[in-house]
Design a protein around this motif. Structure first.
Motif, PDB file in Angstrom:
ATOM      1  N   VAL A 178      31.169  58.316  95.559  1.00 25.38           N
ATOM      2  CA  VAL A 178      32.232  57.452  95.413  1.00 25.38           C
ATOM      3  C   VAL A 178      32.097  56.571  94.255  1.00 25.38           C
ATOM      4  O   VAL A 178      32.715  55.536  94.177  1.00 25.38           O
ATOM      5  N   ASN A 179      31.063  56.907  93.591  1.00 26.18           N
ATOM      6  CA  ASN A 179      30.699  55.952  92.471  1.00 26.18           C
ATOM      7  C   ASN A 179      31.774  55.340  91.579  1.00 26.18           C
ATOM      8  O   ASN A 179      31.774  54.340  90.837  1.00 26.18           O
ATOM      9  N   ARG A 180      32.684  56.315  91.421  1.00 26.31           N
ATOM     10  CA  ARG A 180      33.719  55.945  90.477  1.00 26.31           C
ATOM     11  C   ARG A 180      34.942  55.550  90.914  1.00 26.31           C
ATOM     12  O   ARG A 180      36.025  55.230  90.585  1.00 26.31           O
ATOM     13  N   MET A 181      34.749  55.378  92.358  1.00 27.84           N
ATOM     14  CA  MET A 181      35.914  54.747  93.177  1.00 27.84           C
ATOM     15  C   MET A 181      35.418  53.196  93.397  1.00 27.84           C
ATOM     16  O   MET A 181      35.216  52.800  94.687  1.00 27.84           O
ATOM     17  N   ASP A 182      35.436  52.476  92.399  1.00 31.90           N
ATOM     18  CA  ASP A 182      34.919  51.206  92.273  1.00 31.90           C
ATOM     19  C   ASP A 182      35.775  50.026  92.082  1.00 31.90           C
ATOM     20  O   ASP A 182      35.559  48.742  91.677  1.00 31.90           O
ATOM     21  N   ARG A 183      37.078  50.096  92.379  1.00 29.92           N
ATOM     22  CA  ARG A 183      38.290  49.217  92.210  1.00 29.92           C
ATOM     23  C   ARG A 183      38.419  48.455  93.518  1.00 29.92           C
ATOM     24  O   ARG A 183      38.490  48.970  94.506  1.00 29.92           O
ATOM     25  N   ILE A 184      38.633  47.279  93.074  1.00 26.23           N
ATOM     26  CA  ILE A 184      39.132  46.475  94.185  1.00 26.23           C
ATOM     27  C   ILE A 184      40.683  46.543  94.139  1.00 26.23           C
ATOM     28  O   ILE A 184      41.331  46.133  92.984  1.00 26.23           O
ATOM     29  N   LEU A 185      41.358  46.891  95.140  1.00 27.27           N
ATOM     30  CA  LEU A 185      42.923  47.411  94.953  1.00 27.27           C
ATOM     31  C   LEU A 185      43.867  46.072  94.880  1.00 27.27           C
ATOM     32  O   LEU A 185      44.684  46.167  94.396  1.00 27.27           O
ATOM     33  N   SER A 186      43.355  45.414  95.993  1.00 28.93           N
ATOM     34  CA  SER A 186      44.302  44.041  96.334  1.00 28.93           C
ATOM     35  C   SER A 186      43.458  43.201  96.917  1.00 28.93           C
ATOM     36  O   SER A 186      42.601  43.446  97.747  1.00 28.93           O
ATOM     37  N   VAL A 187      43.928  41.846  96.565  1.00 30.24           N
ATOM     38  CA  VAL A 187      43.222  40.632  97.549  1.00 30.24           C
ATOM     39  C   VAL A 187      44.354  39.843  97.797  1.00 30.24           C
ATOM     40  O   VAL A 187      45.351  39.535  97.008  1.00 30.24           O
ATOM     41  N   ASP A 188      44.356  39.626  99.024  1.00 30.36           N
ATOM     42  CA  ASP A 188      45.411  38.645  99.677  1.00 30.36           C
ATOM     43  C   ASP A 188      44.544  37.304 100.031  1.00 30.36           C
ATOM     44  O   ASP A 188      44.048  37.315 101.364  1.00 30.36           O
ATOM     45  N   ASP A 189      44.646  36.229  99.068  1.00 27.18           N
ATOM     46  CA  ASP A 189      43.766  35.038  99.620  1.00 27.18           C
ATOM     47  C   ASP A 189      44.168  34.279 100.659  1.00 27.18           C
ATOM     48  O   ASP A 189      43.447  33.810 101.603  1.00 27.18           O
ATOM     49  N   GLU A 190      45.459  34.116 100.838  1.00 27.89           N
ATOM     50  CA  GLU A 190      45.962  33.439 102.073  1.00 27.89           C
ATOM     51  C   GLU A 190      45.990  33.876 103.497  1.00 27.89           C
ATOM     52  O   GLU A 190      45.231  33.258 104.370  1.00 27.89           O
ATOM     53  N   ARG A 191      45.917  35.381 103.536  1.00 31.14           N
ATOM     54  CA  ARG A 191      45.538  35.869 104.874  1.00 31.14           C
ATOM     55  C   ARG A 191      44.224  36.579 104.853  1.00 31.14           C
ATOM     56  O   ARG A 191      43.995  37.125 105.860  1.00 31.14           O
ATOM     57  N   MET A 192      43.420  36.227 103.720  1.00 27.78           N
ATOM     58  CA  MET A 192      42.050  36.706 103.683  1.00 27.78           C
ATOM     59  C   MET A 192      41.581  37.958 104.089  1.00 27.78           C
ATOM     60  O   MET A 192      40.967  38.368 105.000  1.00 27.78           O
ATOM     61  N   PHE A 193      42.317  38.952 103.361  1.00 29.52           N
ATOM     62  CA  PHE A 193      41.749  40.513 103.579  1.00 29.52           C
ATOM     63  C   PHE A 193      41.972  40.982 101.717  1.00 29.52           C
ATOM     64  O   PHE A 193      42.392  40.698 101.019  1.00 29.52           O
ATOM     65  N   ALA A 194      41.349  42.131 101.781  1.00 34.51           N
ATOM     66  CA  ALA A 194      41.316  42.718 100.442  1.00 34.51           C
ATOM     67  C   ALA A 194      41.276  44.188 100.763  1.00 34.51           C
ATOM     68  O   ALA A 194      40.924  44.778 101.812  1.00 34.51           O
ATOM     69  N   TRP A 195      42.083  45.235  99.932  1.00 34.25           N
ATOM     70  CA  TRP A 195      41.867  46.650  99.983  1.00 34.25           C
ATOM     71  C   TRP A 195      40.771  46.961  99.089  1.00 34.25           C
ATOM     72  O   TRP A 195      41.050  46.438  97.553  1.00 34.25           O
ATOM     73  N   VAL A 196      39.755  47.604  99.406  1.00 34.02           N
ATOM     74  CA  VAL A 196      38.851  48.192  98.139  1.00 34.02           C
ATOM     75  C   VAL A 196      38.709  49.748  98.484  1.00 34.02           C
ATOM     76  O   VAL A 196      38.640  49.883  98.999  1.00 34.02           O
ATOM     77  N   GLN A 197      38.344  50.151  97.165  1.00 30.17           N
ATOM     78  CA  GLN A 197      37.630  51.535  97.211  1.00 30.17           C
ATOM     79  C   GLN A 197      36.211  51.708  97.685  1.00 30.17           C
ATOM     80  O   GLN A 197      35.369  50.515  97.441  1.00 30.17           O
ATOM     81  N   PRO A 198      35.767  52.807  98.197  1.00 32.08           N
ATOM     82  CA  PRO A 198      34.303  52.740  98.551  1.00 32.08           C
ATOM     83  C   PRO A 198      33.439  52.537  97.996  1.00 32.08           C
ATOM     84  O   PRO A 198      32.281  52.217  98.335  1.00 32.08           O
TER      85      PRO A 198
END
Lengths: 405, 483
Positions: B90-110
């Motif tokens: 998964v080394n090339r799946m290294d993006r942070i997809l989204s960050v929600d500051d207010e609700r405090m979660f993020a979607w990330v690649q593995p």
């Protein structure tokens, strides 16, 4: 075929007490030991009878199970604490122990059961896990799966197995016990569960505020709060708030209950910041009075009609803005900091428009309350298939009956 | 692998998405469990969920196994292609997809590196709490596969408690969302069983992580004790008093000696054990909490108390703890490391057991562990050129884990089962338990092609027995394996 599935006749109880949606099971049994539960399931599986496991019956609702309802298996007599290690902060108890009895045992040592459910005098450990139950303090406790260290369970054919363990850290093996959270008894009957406990807070305070719809909807009013650590932040419509154990409630369309449970100094500092943001509270309660309010918030229910439950990623009441002026909002209960919303319908109400509006606002319907309502988003086919494969893998003879959530 | 297969994979992933040279295959022949080496047929490096799904469908059509892999820091052989097939890195799946500051979660690649995630969130005042010692290199995806812990999981919980949901590719290439930013998805909790399943149930391609605000204040305190039992008792009494510090770590005398010989951090060499306690949270109340912790430790016989005055001193204290593994690599030509857990009230007893089991066999051992969780990491040292000593060390390791089981604990607190501890699953679980796990796995992966053979003992493992328990050879590098 025997009415007692091989158990002593004394285990037979009145089937009428287990009627759902007007349908009573053919038999009802209340086994007194794990061995008897196993025996009853073996017999049922052999005789092709469908068994519905019963905890406190608080979350089974009013609809009959889909398919046959042959046997109600009341697990209430399996109510022992198997192992309580206060210094380890771990507890293993049988499935039929009520939340109230467990809380009482832990309170003596200043510890907390990290599970919540409405009707804690009847709700059981096994039942709360099986429905993936939570309450206003979900922020503080996490989900049942977050706290469940391991479980012993019995499959529909009487096979007893376990996964996980009793220590607080454990990655050995597949976590079947976590899969059982939310399974509503369809995969296996939980016999015993081990939990990671929480230390009781040094101080508990509940602050009650009155609020208008406009005040709730103001985003900046709540913007300081995510960095605080309230144990709960629950919004109740004025009608729902009448269930609170409070003689003098704020005169307002909505009541906001904010719970702070922590180190005393931190509670004091947070309280000051909350008051700065929201003004002086209409009422303030501490200690056991505060604890009673949190249980009342878990219990809060308006009327006897169907309940729709929603979840969302939202953390503040501002997200409720689109529905606060709808008819029926006076009955809503939202554990807003945990993203939850419960909406109470009268018989015959059509909630289609409400569900649509809430969906647009980021709320996902997770319990249809047995209203004849299409799910707003059809679950992915691949997930439905996977769930069915899991059900067939663990209960191939379909002994365990399903009651829809 | 036949060249037409490689060509097909290149069509799916691009020319640089497939590695098949002999050198590349050797690079991926093992994870940090260096004793288990198995060459994959090829390595694939997808960038997206859709590419993972395409590879899974492709491999299914050809009956090839797929072994997902993060950074390869796992200590149990979980990322090793024991049955050949594809290693899916998964080394090339290294993006942070989204960050929600207010609700405090993020979607990330593995493939996002654990510490990198927190670094990139720092300016928002947020971080991702799970902190396995490997966090400088290990990936969030690998952490999800092993349900990784770390020193601070005592207070904050393990990976499970910080993952809100995942997008995963199932055995047939179907893409599903399990859980998500909104908690309490209805029906069976599928995400929570995928977490910690070591890639055997599904391939996780996107992860919704819970974020936390940076603690307002931190206090790191180092105690030294004449005897390790006293340090263990200090841990038990602190927890029993209802205090859950952010971290509680113990290093015994042997560990302090090897770390100090290497890094010269000023750790007390005459101490039977050092205990590191960190408390964090809102500034309000933290001073009082630290005072209580110090009082409890002194009551159990703490000889000295060193409170880190600044970030640099705090980092130095933690460096000592986190370098223990590398230090052992310098101290012996070979060692076995275990990951057993006992109830935390029985730590002192467990350590005495470790010493006895090693002494009986004329072996040296050291202990560095997550004391607050009861998670032991005994190191059993041996001369890698002496097969008899190695066999004795293996036997001692096995007996140590047996002891953990007898004490009501488990054989792995955070490293996973992989290949290494698979045979011991039969000692921890009854055949019925394992059968239910096998049925569960089969429901997810009927053809057993997702990381086949891992975790659950197969028919031929019984005879191989504990001889498969792996070990490490020393190397003296802090960049090596991690605990």
């Amino acid at each position: 075929m025997s009415a007692t599935l091989g158990l002593d006749a004394a285990r037979a109880v009145d089937p009428a007490r287990y009627a759902l949606g007007g349908l009573a099971p053919r038999w009802a049994l209340k086994p007194s030991s794990v061995a008897e539960v196993v025996e009853a399931l073996r017999a049922a599986s052999r005789d092709r009878l469908r068994v519905l496991p019963w905890g406190g019956g608080t979350r089974l609702g009013r609809a009959a199970p889909t398919g046959a309802y042959d046997v109600a298996l009341d697990l209430g007599a399996l109510d022992r604490i198997v192992e309580y290690e206060p210094e380890d902060f771990t507890l293993t108890a049988q499935c039929g122990a009520t939340l109230r009895s467990l809380r009482a045992a832990l309170a003596a040592r200043g510890q907390e059961l990290p599970l919540e459910s409405p009707h804690h005098t009847r709700a059981t450990l096994g039942g709360t896990l099986a429905v993936n139950g939570s309450g206003p303090r979900r922020l503080r406790f996490g989900s049942p799966a977050d706290r469940l260290l391991g479980a012993r369970f019995v499959l529909g054919d009487g096979t007893v197995a376990r996964s996980g363990g009793k220590v607080v850290k454990n990655v050995a093996g597949l976590a079947v016990h976590r899969l059982l959270c939310g399974s509503r008894g369809r995969l296996a009957v939980i016999l015993e569960a081990s939990l990671k406990l929480a230390p009781g807070p040094e101080k508990r305070v509940t602050l009650l505020f009155g609020a208008s719809a406009a005040q709730l909807a103001e985003r900046q009013r709540w913007s300081a709060l995510p960095r605080l650590e309230p144990s709960y932040l629950t919004v109740l419509g004025a009608a729902a708030a009448r269930a609170l154990p409070e003689a003098r409630l704020p005169e307002a369309p909505f009541v906001v209950a904010m719970g702070l449970e922590d180190d005393a100094e931190w509670v004091a500092e947070q309280e000051a910041r909350v008051i700065e943001a929201l003004g002086a509270p209409a009422a303030r309660r501490e200690g056991d009075d505060s604890l009673s309010i949190s249980q009342a918030l878990a219990d809060a229910q308006t009327g006897d009609g169907p309940i729709l439950a929603f979840t969302s990623a939202h953390k503040t009441p501002a997200a409720l803005a689109p529905i606060l002026r709808r008819a029926g909002a006076e009955g809503l209960v939202s554990h807003a900091a945990a993203g939850r919303l419960h909406w109470f319908l009268d018989e015959g109400d059509d909630p289609t428009a409400l569900v649509r509006e809430l969906r647009a606002a980021g709320y996902v319907l997770i319990d249809r309350g047995r209203v004849n309502l299409e799910p707003p988003v059809a679950p992915e086919v691949a997930i439905l298939d996977l769930r069915e494969r899991l059900r067939v893998a663990l209960d191939p003879s379909a002994t365990l009956a399903a009651v829809e959530g | 692998m036949p060249s037409e297969h490689l060509d097909e994979l290149r069509v799916l992933l691009g020319a640089d998405g497939v590695l098949e040279s002999r050198a590349a295959r050797f690079t991926y022949e093992a994870d940090a469990l260096a004793l288990e080496k198995h060459l994959p047929d090829a390595i694939v490096l997808p960038r997206t969920t859709d590419e993972v799904a395409a590879v899974v469908r492709w491999a299914r059509a050809r009956g090839l196994p797929i072994v997902p892999r993060g950074a390869g820091t796992g200590l149990a052989g979980g990322a090793t292609a024991e049955h050949g097939g594809l290693v899916l890195s998964v080394n090339r799946m290294d993006r942070i997809l989204s960050v929600d500051d207010e609700r405090m979660f993020a979607w990330v690649q593995p493939g996002v590196v654990n510490l990198e995630l927190s670094r990139r969130l720092a300016e928002r005042g947020l971080y991702y709490a799970p902190d396995p010692a490997s966090q400088q290199v290990s990936t969030v995806g690998g952490n999800v596969a092993t349900n990784a812990g770390g020193p601070h999981c005592l207070k904050y919980g393990v990976t499970l408690n910080h993952v809100l949901g995942v997008v995963a590719v199932l055995h047939d290439g179907a893409v599903v969302s399990l859980g998500g930013a909104a908690p309490d998805a209805p029906d069976f909790d599928l995400a929570t069983i995928v977490i910690g399943s070591e890639g055997t149930l599904a391939i996780v391609t996107e992860i919704c992580v819970r974020l936390l605000p940076r603690p307002q204040a931190v206090k790191t305190i180092l105690f030294d004790f004449a005897r390790v039992e006293q340090a263990c008792r200090a841990v038990s009494t602190t927890i029993a008093a209802g205090i859950i510090p952010a971290a509680m770590e113990i290093m015994d005398q042997h560990t302090v000696a090897v770390v100090e010989a290497w890094l010269h951090l000023g750790l007390p060499l005459d101490a039977g054990a050092v205990l590191l306690i960190e408390v964090d949270g809102p500034a309000a109340g933290l001073e009082r909490l630290a005072e209580r912790v110090v009082g409890l430790a002194q009551a159990e016989g703490a000889r000295s108390v060193r409170v880190a005055r600044d970030d640099a001193e705090r980092a130095a204290i933690w460096k000592g703890r986190k370098s223990a593994f590398g230090a052992y690599g310098r101290a012996a030509s070979g060692f076995y490391i275990m990951d057993g857990v006992v109830p935390r009230t029985r730590l002192a007893e467990a350590l005495a057991g470790v010493s006895r089991l090693c002494d009986e066999r004329g072996l040296k051992s050291g202990n560095v562990f997550h004391a607050g969780d009861g998670n032991l990491h005994p190191h059993v040292l041996f001369d890698a050129d002496d097969p008899r000593q190695q066999a004795a060390a293996l036997e001692a390791s096995h007996e140590i884990l047996r002891m953990c089981i007898r004490m009501g604990g488990t054989i792995s607190g955070e490293h996973g089962v992989g290949i290494e501890k698979r045979p011991m699953m039969r000692e921890l679980f009854a055949p019925e338990d394992l059968a239910v796990m096998e049925r569960t796995r089969a429901a997810f992966d009927p053809e057993r092609r997702l990381n086949p053979g891992k975790i659950l003992p197969g028919v031929d493992d019984g005879v191989r027995g504990p001889a498969q328990l792996g070990g490490m050879h020393g190397g003296g590098s802090a960049e090596g394996p991690w605990i």
